[in-house]
Design a protein around this motif. Structure first.
Motif, short mmCIF file in Angstrom:
data_model
loop_
_atom_site.label_atom_id
_atom_site.label_comp_id
_atom_site.label_asym_id
_atom_site.label_seq_id
_atom_site.Cartn_x
_atom_site.Cartn_y
_atom_site.Cartn_z
N ARG A 1 -21.66 8.60 -37.18
CA ARG A 1 -20.28 8.11 -37.03
C ARG A 1 -19.28 9.15 -37.54
O ARG A 1 -19.47 9.72 -38.62
CB ARG A 1 -20.08 6.81 -37.80
CG ARG A 1 -20.83 5.60 -37.25
CD ARG A 1 -20.67 4.42 -38.20
NE ARG A 1 -21.23 4.73 -39.51
CZ ARG A 1 -20.89 4.09 -40.63
NH1 ARG A 1 -19.96 3.16 -40.62
NH2 ARG A 1 -21.46 4.42 -41.79
N PRO A 2 -18.20 9.38 -36.80
CA PRO A 2 -17.19 10.32 -37.27
C PRO A 2 -16.26 9.67 -38.29
O PRO A 2 -16.22 8.44 -38.43
CB PRO A 2 -16.41 10.66 -35.98
CG PRO A 2 -16.50 9.39 -35.17
CD PRO A 2 -17.88 8.84 -35.46
N ASP B 1 -13.70 13.78 -44.59
CA ASP B 1 -14.52 14.81 -43.94
C ASP B 1 -14.22 16.15 -44.63
O ASP B 1 -13.13 16.70 -44.51
CB ASP B 1 -14.20 14.90 -42.45
CG ASP B 1 -15.24 15.72 -41.70
OD1 ASP B 1 -15.81 16.65 -42.31
OD2 ASP B 1 -15.47 15.46 -40.51
N GLU C 1 -10.37 8.77 -43.62
CA GLU C 1 -10.47 7.46 -42.98
C GLU C 1 -10.20 6.40 -44.03
O GLU C 1 -10.94 6.27 -45.00
CB GLU C 1 -11.86 7.25 -42.38
CG GLU C 1 -12.03 5.88 -41.72
CD GLU C 1 -13.39 5.69 -41.07
OE1 GLU C 1 -13.85 4.53 -41.01
OE2 GLU C 1 -13.99 6.70 -40.63
N ILE D 1 -12.82 8.54 -38.90
CA ILE D 1 -11.71 8.16 -37.99
C ILE D 1 -10.42 8.16 -38.79
O ILE D 1 -10.26 7.37 -39.72
CB ILE D 1 -11.98 6.78 -37.36
CG1 ILE D 1 -13.30 6.82 -36.57
CG2 ILE D 1 -10.83 6.37 -36.46
CD1 ILE D 1 -13.76 5.47 -36.09
N THR D 2 -9.52 9.04 -38.42
CA THR D 2 -8.30 9.21 -39.22
C THR D 2 -7.20 8.24 -38.84
O THR D 2 -6.22 8.11 -39.57
CB THR D 2 -7.76 10.64 -39.06
OG1 THR D 2 -7.52 10.91 -37.67
CG2 THR D 2 -8.76 11.66 -39.59
N HIS D 3 -7.33 7.54 -37.71
CA HIS D 3 -6.29 6.59 -37.33
C HIS D 3 -6.91 5.47 -36.52
O HIS D 3 -7.77 5.69 -35.69
CB HIS D 3 -5.20 7.26 -36.49
CG HIS D 3 -4.15 6.31 -35.99
ND1 HIS D 3 -3.20 5.77 -36.82
CD2 HIS D 3 -3.92 5.81 -34.76
CE1 HIS D 3 -2.41 4.98 -36.11
NE2 HIS D 3 -2.83 4.98 -34.86
N SER D 4 -6.46 4.26 -36.78
CA SER D 4 -6.91 3.11 -35.99
C SER D 4 -5.78 2.12 -35.87
O SER D 4 -4.96 1.97 -36.78
CB SER D 4 -8.13 2.43 -36.65
OG SER D 4 -7.78 1.94 -37.92
#
Length: 400
Positions: free
Chosen positions: A263-264, A130, A120, A266-269
């Protein structure tokens, strides 16, 4: 159930460290980054580079970052350069070079992805990783069951150093909240692992400010209530916190103090908005400094267009941000009939926004923002000629 392991990787004094690669003779010296172009080192009579010093700086710029040697004098990022000069007048001053920092950022993130691809991106100098699945594949030993996890983190650190010649600090924990705190505990070049059973010993004695999300105002209020440490916060009744800080924030404070965070990574936003702004060295007037303000606005629009081009995005809304003497801040937005991504079209829309602002006061900051982002259309689309509101004639100084 496979235990969850999250890493927070933070580059050490990133901008300053990149500069020290360029000027290795400054290693170990107090150095701050935040100067202007004229603060570039210049060859002296003996051919040796001469560096600018904080004591010679005038203006209202702020420090972007500082070496650890400078931080020993109380000099830190966000501090005004002239105030910093009072703390360490002989501190060396270098201008910012964002192109160099972005290039180094790309290299360190690529180095991490070679080992651990679930990332992330949290900005130019920090990421979450992760490591749950990769850690499960690494075996520990009887006396150190987490040895495989720690070696994985060390492999990432070594890969980053090999790709960039820079050091980073990594915090390992079961969640993002604790990993972020852990990465700050042993800087620079740190590797810190926090297990749930370490909470009371390693986390609770820390200041409440160590929690990412507890800002200066919240910390000041907590301290006024006698709550100085994370442990003291954890001891508070959740209902009491909710009563004083609201339902959402009060409950979050309680959970955070107990190290709970699901909270995970997040690899893309999607980008919500892109902006550029600059603070002037002196207050500028719309009449007397018309040409300079016009050049600044055009430069900001060109920088914004470059960012949109790199991300292959176009914007349906262009906005401006102005800060006047007395720190009054005004924003205006112009939503267009068609998306734009060219500098000229952005400049036109920003000019329309300016026509809706009273420019009688002197300006100290100007910014341009693009929002309503979407994939770039195949062909260039220019801003529609929206009729501006006929309000302030002085705004005609900034011809769109």
């Amino acid at each position: 159930m496979t235990p969850r392991w999250i890493a927070h990787l933070d580059m050490d004094a990133f901008y300053a460290s990149v500069e020290l690669l360029r000027y290795p003779q400054l290693k170990g010296l107090p150095v701050v980054i935040g100067g202007r172009r004229e603060h570039q080192p210049q060859p002296g009579p003996d051919g040796q580079l001469q560096f600018a010093r904080l004591k010679d700086y005038t203006g209202r710029g702020v420090i972007t970052t500082a070496t650890y040697a400078a931080r020993a004098f109380g000099v830190r990022s966000g501090l005004g350069l002239m105030k910093a000069a009072q703390l360490s007048p002989d501190c060396i001053l270098l201008p910012v070079d964002f192109e160099a920092y972005r290039a180094a950022s790309r290299r360190f993130k690529a180095a991490v992805r070679e080992i651990a691809p679930v990332i992330e991106d949290r900005g130019i100098d920090e990421i979450y990783i992760d490591l749950t699945e990769l850690a499960a594949q690494r075996e520990g030993v009887a006396h150190d069951p987490l040895g495989g996890l720690k070696q994985l983190a060390q492999d990432i650190k070594n890969n980053v150093r090999g790709a960039t010649q820079l050091t980073c600090s990594i915090g390992l924990a079961p969640n993002k909240l604790l990993a972020k705190i852990a990465s700050e505990l042993d800087k620079p070049d740190g590797l810190t692992l926090i297990r749930p059973e370490d909470l009371t010993v390693r986390i609770w004695p820390l200041s409440v400010r160590a929690i990412n999300g507890v800002g200066p105002k919240a910390a000041e209020r907590l301290e006024s209530l006698g709550i100085h440490t994370i442990g003291a916060l954890a001891a508070c009744d959740p209902a009491w916190l909710i009563q004083r800080f609201g339902k959402a924030y009060g409950a979050w404070l309680h959970e955070s103090a107990h190290g709970r965070d699901d909270r995970p990574v997040i690899t893309h936003s999607e980008s919500v908005s892109i902006s550029h702004e600059t603070t002037f060295e002196r207050d500028l007037h719309a009449v007397r400094d018309k040409a300079e303000l016009g050049r600044i606005l055009t430069s900001l629009c060109e920088a914004l267009a470059q960012d949109l081009a790199k991300k292959k995005l176009a914007a349906r809304t262009i906005g401006i941000k102005l800060r006047f003497e007395g720190f009054k801040t005004v924003t205006r937005d112009q939503t267009l009939d068609a998306p734009v991504f060219e500098a000229r079209a952005i400049r036109h829309a920003a000019g329309l926004c300016l026509k809706r602002v009273d420019l009688s006061l002197r300006l100290r900051l100007m910014g341009v923002r693009a929002s309503g982002l979407q994939a770039t259309p195949l062909q260039s689309v220019r801003s529609p000629l929206v009729k501006p509101r006929p309000r302030i004639s002085i705004a005609d100084l900034f011809d769109p």
